[in-house]
Design a protein around this motif. Sequence first.
Motif, PDB file in Angstrom:
ATOM      1  N   GLU A   1       0.831  -1.211   0.000  1.00  0.00           N
ATOM      2  CA  GLU A   1       0.000   0.000   0.000  1.00  0.00           C
ATOM      3  C   GLU A   1       0.863   1.258   0.000  1.00  0.00           C
ATOM      4  O   GLU A   1       0.558   2.238  -0.687  1.00  0.00           O
ATOM      5  CB  GLU A   1      -0.929  -0.023   1.207  1.00  0.00           C
ATOM      6  CG  GLU A   1      -1.860   1.176   1.315  1.00  0.00           C
ATOM      7  CD  GLU A   1      -2.733   1.134   2.552  1.00  0.00           C
ATOM      8  OE1 GLU A   1      -3.369   2.163   2.855  1.00  0.00           O
ATOM      9  OE2 GLU A   1      -2.762   0.069   3.219  1.00  0.00           O
ATOM     10  N   LEU A   2       1.978   1.241   0.765  1.00  0.00           N
ATOM     11  CA  LEU A   2       2.873   2.396   0.797  1.00  0.00           C
ATOM     12  C   LEU A   2       3.563   2.587  -0.547  1.00  0.00           C
ATOM     13  O   LEU A   2       3.708   3.730  -1.015  1.00  0.00           O
ATOM     14  CB  LEU A   2       3.903   2.210   1.913  1.00  0.00           C
ATOM     15  CG  LEU A   2       4.964   3.300   2.046  1.00  0.00           C
ATOM     16  CD1 LEU A   2       4.325   4.651   2.317  1.00  0.00           C
ATOM     17  CD2 LEU A   2       5.971   2.943   3.144  1.00  0.00           C
ATOM     18  N   ARG A   3       4.009   1.498  -1.176  1.00  0.00           N
ATOM     19  CA  ARG A   3       4.637   1.628  -2.497  1.00  0.00           C
ATOM     20  C   ARG A   3       3.673   2.204  -3.516  1.00  0.00           C
ATOM     21  O   ARG A   3       4.042   3.040  -4.346  1.00  0.00           O
ATOM     22  CB  ARG A   3       5.164   0.268  -2.956  1.00  0.00           C
ATOM     23  CG  ARG A   3       6.468  -0.142  -2.313  1.00  0.00           C
ATOM     24  CD  ARG A   3       7.099  -1.317  -3.046  1.00  0.00           C
ATOM     25  NE  ARG A   3       6.260  -2.513  -2.943  1.00  0.00           N
ATOM     26  CZ  ARG A   3       6.393  -3.429  -1.992  1.00  0.00           C
ATOM     27  NH1 ARG A   3       7.322  -3.281  -1.056  1.00  0.00           N
ATOM     28  NH2 ARG A   3       5.620  -4.499  -1.984  1.00  0.00           N
ATOM     29  N   GLN A   4       2.422   1.754  -3.473  1.00  0.00           N
ATOM     30  CA  GLN A   4       1.432   2.301  -4.411  1.00  0.00           C
ATOM     31  C   GLN A   4       1.174   3.780  -4.141  1.00  0.00           C
ATOM     32  O   GLN A   4       1.046   4.578  -5.077  1.00  0.00           O
ATOM     33  CB  GLN A   4       0.126   1.502  -4.303  1.00  0.00           C
ATOM     34  CG  GLN A   4      -0.945   1.918  -5.308  1.00  0.00           C
ATOM     35  CD  GLN A   4      -0.532   1.674  -6.737  1.00  0.00           C
ATOM     36  OE1 GLN A   4       0.191   0.713  -7.023  1.00  0.00           O
ATOM     37  NE2 GLN A   4      -0.966   2.528  -7.647  1.00  0.00           N
ATOM     38  N   ALA A   5       1.107   4.161  -2.864  1.00  0.00           N
ATOM     39  CA  ALA A   5       0.893   5.579  -2.535  1.00  0.00           C
ATOM     40  C   ALA A   5       2.079   6.429  -2.986  1.00  0.00           C
ATOM     41  O   ALA A   5       1.898   7.542  -3.510  1.00  0.00           O
ATOM     42  CB  ALA A   5       0.658   5.739  -1.035  1.00  0.00           C
ATOM     43  N   GLU A   6       3.301   5.931  -2.786  1.00  0.00           N
ATOM     44  CA  GLU A   6       4.468   6.682  -3.245  1.00  0.00           C
ATOM     45  C   GLU A   6       4.501   6.785  -4.764  1.00  0.00           C
ATOM     46  O   GLU A   6       4.894   7.829  -5.306  1.00  0.00           O
ATOM     47  CB  GLU A   6       5.742   6.001  -2.727  1.00  0.00           C
ATOM     48  CG  GLU A   6       5.934   6.116  -1.220  1.00  0.00           C
ATOM     49  CD  GLU A   6       7.151   5.345  -0.750  1.00  0.00           C
ATOM     50  OE1 GLU A   6       7.677   4.534  -1.555  1.00  0.00           O
ATOM     51  OE2 GLU A   6       7.582   5.557   0.402  1.00  0.00           O
ATOM     52  N   HIS A   7       4.102   5.715  -5.455  1.00  0.00           N
ATOM     53  CA  HIS A   7       4.047   5.772  -6.926  1.00  0.00           C
ATOM     54  C   HIS A   7       3.023   6.801  -7.395  1.00  0.00           C
ATOM     55  O   HIS A   7       3.306   7.616  -8.295  1.00  0.00           O
ATOM     56  CB  HIS A   7       3.715   4.393  -7.477  1.00  0.00           C
ATOM     57  CG  HIS A   7       3.449   4.390  -8.956  1.00  0.00           C
ATOM     58  ND1 HIS A   7       4.437   4.547  -9.903  1.00  0.00           N
ATOM     59  CD2 HIS A   7       2.276   4.273  -9.660  1.00  0.00           C
ATOM     60  CE1 HIS A   7       3.920   4.513 -11.109  1.00  0.00           C
ATOM     61  NE2 HIS A   7       2.606   4.342 -10.993  1.00  0.00           N
ATOM     62  N   ASP A   8       1.827   6.787  -6.796  1.00  0.00           N
ATOM     63  CA  ASP A   8       0.806   7.772  -7.185  1.00  0.00           C
ATOM     64  C   ASP A   8       1.275   9.190  -6.889  1.00  0.00           C
ATOM     65  O   ASP A   8       1.014  10.120  -7.675  1.00  0.00           O
ATOM     66  CB  ASP A   8      -0.502   7.485  -6.442  1.00  0.00           C
ATOM     67  CG  ASP A   8      -1.111   6.146  -6.835  1.00  0.00           C
ATOM     68  OD1 ASP A   8      -0.736   5.624  -7.909  1.00  0.00           O
ATOM     69  OD2 ASP A   8      -1.945   5.626  -6.074  1.00  0.00           O
ATOM     70  N   LEU A   9       1.979   9.375  -5.775  1.00  0.00           N
ATOM     71  CA  LEU A   9       2.477  10.709  -5.442  1.00  0.00           C
ATOM     72  C   LEU A   9       3.530  11.161  -6.442  1.00  0.00           C
ATOM     73  O   LEU A   9       3.521  12.331  -6.874  1.00  0.00           O
ATOM     74  CB  LEU A   9       3.050  10.705  -4.028  1.00  0.00           C
ATOM     75  CG  LEU A   9       3.685  12.013  -3.552  1.00  0.00           C
ATOM     76  CD1 LEU A   9       2.658  13.132  -3.559  1.00  0.00           C
ATOM     77  CD2 LEU A   9       4.297  11.841  -2.163  1.00  0.00           C
ATOM     78  N   SER A  10       4.438  10.271  -6.826  1.00  0.00           N
ATOM     79  CA  SER A  10       5.463  10.655  -7.803  1.00  0.00           C
ATOM     80  C   SER A  10       4.842  10.993  -9.157  1.00  0.00           C
ATOM     81  O   SER A  10       5.282  11.932  -9.830  1.00  0.00           O
ATOM     82  CB  SER A  10       6.482   9.527  -7.954  1.00  0.00           C
ATOM     83  OG  SER A  10       5.859   8.352  -8.459  1.00  0.00           O
TER      84      SER A  10
END
Length: 705
Positions: free
Chosen positions: A161-170
């Motif tokens: 979930e954190l990796r997906q959130a960081e990807h969406d933020l980038s």
Amino acid sequence: MTAGAAPRWASVLDSVVVYAQGALCRRLARGTVPAGGQVRVTGLPRSLDPDSLRARVVDASGTRVTEARLEVEAEPRDADLAGELLREVERLRDACAAAQGRRDRQLTLIEEVGALRPVPPARRKDDPHRRTPADAWLNLSAFVDERLTGLHGRLRELEEELRQAEHDLSVAVDKLSRASTDAPSAHVAASFCAVLTLDGAGEAETEVEVEYGVPGAVWVPTYRLTYRQGEENGRLLLRASVAQRTGEDWTGVRIALATADLRRRTGLPRLRSIRIGRSQPAPASPGWREPPAGLTGLFAGYDAAAPRPVPNAPAGMVQAVPVAPPPPAPGGYGGPPFAGEAEGHPPQAFGSGPGDTVARSRPRSRPAGLPRTGARPAMAPAAPGAAPSPPAMSAAPPAAAPPAPVAGPPPPAPVAGPPPPAPVAGPPQPNVTELDYSALVLSGPDAPEDRRGRLFPGAGLDPVTAEYRRRAETVAALPLPGHTVRPRESAGSFDHRFDAAAPADIPSDGTWHSVTVGEVPVGLRTAYICVPPVEQTVYTTLVLSNATGQAMLAGPVEVTVDGEFLLTASLPTLAPGGVCRVGLGPAEAIGVTRRTNLHESTAGLRNNVTVLDHRVHVELANRLAVPVSVEVRERVPVTSEADVRIEERADWVAPEDHDEGPERHAPGTRLWRVELPAGATVALDGSYEIRIPAGKALTGGNRRS
């Protein structure tokens, strides 16, 4: 009518001319001229060059523009329209922080569970030894293992979930960085507006054109070539890759592309006559006059009112500040005054008719706050080569005694600096910046005594405008697409303009966008070239001839043959009437083989001449369904010795100066031009003899290929 009460005319971007770096934009505005004649044309970007503002009337209403100046406007933006990407970035940043917090809490819980250990009760001195409850130990270990298995499974979910959130933020941050700068990222939008003063038609419907230059726009040419095999013509489509970050979106505007430099100096040198004798021509007016009498006494009441505090001084500390005389103002007269300046009239309006009336934002004949008189504004004396002194606090009069300063460390001893330059004899000569009346600033009472009440050049652009211009100029560092060349590098000594055939949309996002300019009529012929001594491969080339009056700049060309994309090649700069070759790669359907034979013998009465007989045999095979024309290039040796002779026995020919293309053939090149029918095979034979006297022979033998 004041500027605030002037009617506002909305403007529409009509056309843009993109130069090698920068652009020239034209906006149209229409409305009814008020009684006072002053209107405000809105919508100008904040990154524009203030010195490039021009305005004129485009209709035949009889109105003309007498003044044009810029003002900054700020207005609130609708929350639903401004900052959508910024709000999305903030939302994703909060979501990413929340996901990271949940992951960290899960790691803490795993550490707590993993630290569980059995703790036996405290043993007293007289207690006997107790047996360890193995079942309890095993039950605790099983509990910890089961608990950690579940916690680690949840940890994997939280990390994903954190990796997906960081990807969406980038992704959102990248979109925000690439977003158009036309939409402000804040709830307050700042822009320029042109305040125009119109005269000549009264309250009538008038259309005006506002022109201004902006940085942050670049372009490079690209091409698309479409042709069919066997035909002698094709379609060459000129396109352009345009990138701009000017702060306004170009939507539905007419685009033109120019190779010229927008900021190139165009002033012509002026040669003055030299006369012998006492009578000399009157010198040009320098645009300067002496300060008025009594200027130093204008601030006597201000100085006597109260002492002024020292800037950045500690609280409770007030003292008089002695001020050293500043260095002289910059000098170096840059040219004669503007037209109409000596008589006190505004020099910014020029033109001969309603359609030619143009007003510039600079210079203005009278800075704000000065009386409307025909005399020039007072400026400080200038010395050539000196830098302007910064504003400083003026010394307090002796009558106003300051209070005792607060006790503290003694001030450091002044450092002896270089002595001020000696004044130059003769009247002061103002430079170009001092003649730019719209940029002059009236020094206030807190300035040094030598500057108070006088006009000096300001500090230039305000920080906000400077930041807009700095952001706009970042497009000059964009990486170029493959095979592209900047217009100034490929144009050489000429300048051309290319007008797009249809309106285009180019957002202000700082990325490359393709614009179709139009079709260029070119002559086209397919030619096959083979160089068997170097490589036994036949290459396909296109011979392009430019029959237009404009040059074709260097750039990438996408070649499409018979409706199928073939490759992307590099097109060189082609001047009007020029011819060039564009290589398309090997032609696998045409085969070539080359065989050579060397026979060495002697000749002469005493066999003192070595004869090297070279024979060349080339075979061509056409496996295409259409006839082709192949140019076979061979070579023969060249010599600078008169005793060494080379005799050729072949039907090849030497290349002529009028052969197609800018290429230069090496000495000794020979050509065969063969018409090869479909499915046919042709054999070519050639030979040459090299006769070398014994005295010219090389030590250890003759060198042969």
